[in-house]
Design a protein around this motif. Structure first.
Motif, PDB file in Angstrom:
ATOM      1  N   GLN A 153      86.129 156.701  96.056  1.00 46.74           N
ATOM      2  CA  GLN A 153      87.117 155.619  96.032  1.00 46.74           C
ATOM      3  C   GLN A 153      88.150 155.812  94.922  1.00 46.74           C
ATOM      4  O   GLN A 153      89.289 155.328  95.039  1.00 46.74           O
ATOM      5  N   LEU A 154      87.773 156.497  93.863  1.00 48.12           N
ATOM      6  CA  LEU A 154      88.706 156.703  92.741  1.00 48.12           C
ATOM      7  C   LEU A 154      89.448 158.028  92.831  1.00 48.12           C
ATOM      8  O   LEU A 154      90.303 158.312  91.981  1.00 48.12           O
ATOM      9  N   ALA A 155      89.156 158.811  93.852  1.00 45.56           N
ATOM     10  CA  ALA A 155      89.780 160.130  93.971  1.00 45.56           C
ATOM     11  C   ALA A 155      91.293 160.033  94.094  1.00 45.56           C
ATOM     12  O   ALA A 155      92.016 160.967  93.707  1.00 45.56           O
ATOM     13  N   ARG A 156      91.799 158.904  94.589  1.00 38.52           N
ATOM     14  CA  ARG A 156      93.242 158.739  94.768  1.00 38.52           C
ATOM     15  C   ARG A 156      94.003 158.847  93.439  1.00 38.52           C
ATOM     16  O   ARG A 156      95.213 159.126  93.427  1.00 38.52           O
ATOM     17  N   PHE A 157      93.296 158.621  92.339  1.00 37.52           N
ATOM     18  CA  PHE A 157      93.937 158.659  91.020  1.00 37.52           C
ATOM     19  C   PHE A 157      93.937 160.052  90.400  1.00 37.52           C
ATOM     20  O   PHE A 157      94.389 160.235  89.276  1.00 37.52           O
ATOM     21  N   LYS A 158      93.412 161.024  91.127  1.00 39.19           N
ATOM     22  CA  LYS A 158      93.455 162.435  90.755  1.00 39.19           C
ATOM     23  C   LYS A 158      92.859 162.718  89.367  1.00 39.19           C
ATOM     24  O   LYS A 158      93.493 163.369  88.527  1.00 39.19           O
ATOM     25  N   PRO A 159      91.638 162.284  89.114  1.00 39.27           N
ATOM     26  CA  PRO A 159      91.026 162.641  87.827  1.00 39.27           C
ATOM     27  C   PRO A 159      90.599 164.105  87.815  1.00 39.27           C
ATOM     28  O   PRO A 159      90.136 164.645  88.824  1.00 39.27           O
ATOM     29  N   ASP A 204      87.850 149.022  88.145  1.00 40.34           N
ATOM     30  CA  ASP A 204      88.259 150.408  87.908  1.00 40.34           C
ATOM     31  C   ASP A 204      89.555 150.725  88.635  1.00 40.34           C
ATOM     32  O   ASP A 204      90.452 151.372  88.084  1.00 40.34           O
ATOM     33  N   ILE A 205      89.660 150.278  89.886  1.00 36.24           N
ATOM     34  CA  ILE A 205      90.888 150.515  90.655  1.00 36.24           C
ATOM     35  C   ILE A 205      92.068 149.831  89.981  1.00 36.24           C
ATOM     36  O   ILE A 205      93.162 150.414  89.843  1.00 36.24           O
ATOM     37  N   ARG A 206      91.868 148.603  89.518  1.00 36.86           N
ATOM     38  CA  ARG A 206      92.946 147.875  88.830  1.00 36.86           C
ATOM     39  C   ARG A 206      93.374 148.613  87.569  1.00 36.86           C
ATOM     40  O   ARG A 206      94.574 148.820  87.335  1.00 36.86           O
ATOM     41  N   ARG A 207      92.405 149.035  86.757  1.00 37.63           N
ATOM     42  CA  ARG A 207      92.729 149.659  85.481  1.00 37.63           C
ATOM     43  C   ARG A 207      93.343 151.042  85.677  1.00 37.63           C
ATOM     44  O   ARG A 207      94.300 151.414  84.993  1.00 37.63           O
ATOM     45  N   LEU A 208      92.820 151.824  86.629  1.00 37.87           N
ATOM     46  CA  LEU A 208      93.387 153.151  86.851  1.00 37.87           C
ATOM     47  C   LEU A 208      94.763 153.073  87.498  1.00 37.87           C
ATOM     48  O   LEU A 208      95.597 153.975  87.299  1.00 37.87           O
ATOM     49  N   THR A 209      95.015 152.014  88.241  1.00 36.74           N
ATOM     50  CA  THR A 209      96.373 151.788  88.754  1.00 36.74           C
ATOM     51  C   THR A 209      97.345 151.604  87.593  1.00 36.74           C
ATOM     52  O   THR A 209      98.443 152.175  87.569  1.00 36.74           O
TER      53      THR A 209
END
Length: 458
Positions: A279-285, A243-248
């Motif tokens: 953990q995914l909050a950095r991507f601002k969903p 998920d981190i890779r793809r959202l990056t």
């Protein structure tokens, strides 16, 4: 509450029209061959539907076309449920149904013996949606209007007469609903003209299927960005590292000035959903969709409370079985975005109840679409909500996927990433006869060929 009389206008045989037969067909598209529609829980979906046609004795040959969305296997179960409801519809006078639609809704959703395998949930409720969708399509065709315009033109009391308020009066009474609808009459025509001019804002899920490889993900995103899209949804929940890779990749392509939503499709339990999204909050969903079981009201509330400080809302609804689940989600402040599904709920009768409850609780409605015909169906709900219920576009957006529209006689029309209100009469999920013949399961040529070459397990 008594219905206003629905008198025949341009249809002299309207009052005497009866449903003469019901047919249902298993139509499946092998979308899993290309990972279209793939997510954390549904890794190889074949987008499919139980497709219902109601024939009538109307002299102009009007038919009602409806469907309910499925993912391949299991469509045969829904078809069996549709056939079990046939006797409740065939030989019924359609004017009698439409004049007090709430009573008919209760008849079809609460048949004494069949109700036991529901009630108002599961395959039986999917089947109920297919039949009711076909009836609403028929009504709109008899009136010569697209479905959204049919409902927008009804008086508030007539809309109320289509809703079964049983089980929800502790959250919304008939009088409260009537007040909302009467307030919605003010400025109604201005909002109609606005939608006809500008359309309803959409977001794309077509770029973000979980099974897409990195290169295809980038390619899809760039194609949609070039076309002017600014709102995207991406599937998550396979693994945290992935998920981190793809959202990056997603944020590299769309930047942080464009809107991003993520969807776990019920993958996690509650603690996992909270920790994963931290953990995914950095991507601002903007939201996490379906973080846990669709039946877990308190679980959604816990996730919503934990993620609120991070600016992440919770959205759910595409697999919420009925208005009662939505009632509890709204009462518990468990969702920030209400996602109705036009085939999961008991068609427009139940959807109207949820739209009105969401309006009362101040939660924006963002319908679930995609699938087979869901965009064609959901657009009507978005227009109805804006024009006569919520009167607001704040934080509202309608899902769009690019595939399978070519199989419909009146597919959705998009203008600058907005849904354009349809003008053709009906609910507009009438499929092309050639598509039905080609993709009918298991005897259509596409499936015969796939099974012969063992391209798909069956």
């Amino acid at each position: 509450m008594a219905a206003l009389p629905l008198e025949p206008t341009d249809h002299p045989y309207y009052r005497n029209t009866k449903v003469t037969s019901l047919s249902v067909t298993d139509v499946r598209y092998p979308t899993s061959l290309f990972a279209d529609g793939s997510d954390a829980m549904h890794t190889d979906p074949d987008y499919s539907c139980a497709y219902v046609v109601l024939q009538t004795d109307h002299p102009d040959g009007h038919e009602g076309h409806g469907l309910t969305f499925t993912l391949g296997k299991g469509t045969n179960v829904v078809i069996a449920a549709v056939n079990a409801l046939e006797h409740l519809v065939v030989d019924r006078n359609v004017h009698g149904i439409f004049a007090n639609f709430a009573a008919f809704y209760r008849t079809i959703s609460s048949e004494s013996q069949i109700r036991w395998i529901g009630p108002e949930k599961g395959a039986l409720h999917l089947a109920t949606a297919a039949v009711l969708n076909a009836l609403w399509d028929l009504w709109a065709k008899l009136e010569g209007k697209p479905l959204w315009k049919l409902i927008v033109d009804l008086q508030p009391e007539q809309i109320i007469s289509a809703i079964d308020f049983r089980y929800i009066r502790d959250a919304l009474t008939e009088n409260e609903a009537l007040t909302i609808l009467r307030e919605g009459q003010t400025g109604k025509q201005d909002r109609v003209r606005e939608m006809e001019k500008n359309g309803y804002p959409a977001y794309s899920t077509s770029c973000g299927w979980l099974g897409y490889e990195s290169d295809l993900l980038r390619k899809k995103l760039r194609t949609f960005i070039r076309a002017g899209w600014t709102r995207f949804k991406v599937k998550v929940g396979g693994s945290l590292d992935d998920d981190i890779r793809r959202l990056t990749i997603v944020r590299e392509e769309i930047g942080y000035d464009k809107l991003l939503m993520v969807d776990a499709n019920q993958k996690w339990d509650v603690p996992e959903a909270i920790s994963w999204m931290q953990q995914l909050a950095r991507f601002k969903p903007l939201w996490i969709e379906e973080p846990t079981s669709p039946d877990d009201v308190l679980g959604h509330a816990a996730v919503a409370k934990a993620l609120a400080p991070l600016g992440i809302g919770v959205a759910t609804g595409e697999q919420c079985a009925n208005r009662v689940i939505f009632k509890q989600l709204l009462q518990a402040s468990a969702i920030s975005y209400c996602q109705i599904d036009t085939c999961r709920l008991g068609s427009i009768n139940e959807i109207l109840a949820v739209l009105l409850m969401a309006c009362k609780f101040g939660v924006p409605v963002c319908p679930h679409a995609g699938g087979v015909g869901l965009c064609e169906l959901a657009q009507h709900m978005a227009f109805i909500d804006y024009i006569v219920i919520s009167k607001s576009l704040d934080n509202r957006v309608l899902e769009y996927v690019e595939h399978l529209h070519e199989h419909f006689a009146a597919p959705v029309t998009m203008k600058e990433q907005n849904y354009v209100p349809p003008t053709a009469p009906g609910y507009l999920v009438g499929m092309l006869p050639s598509s039905i013949a080609k993709y009918q399961f298991p005897n259509g040529p596409v499936w015969k060929d796939l099974m012969q070459h063992k391209a798909k397990p069956v």
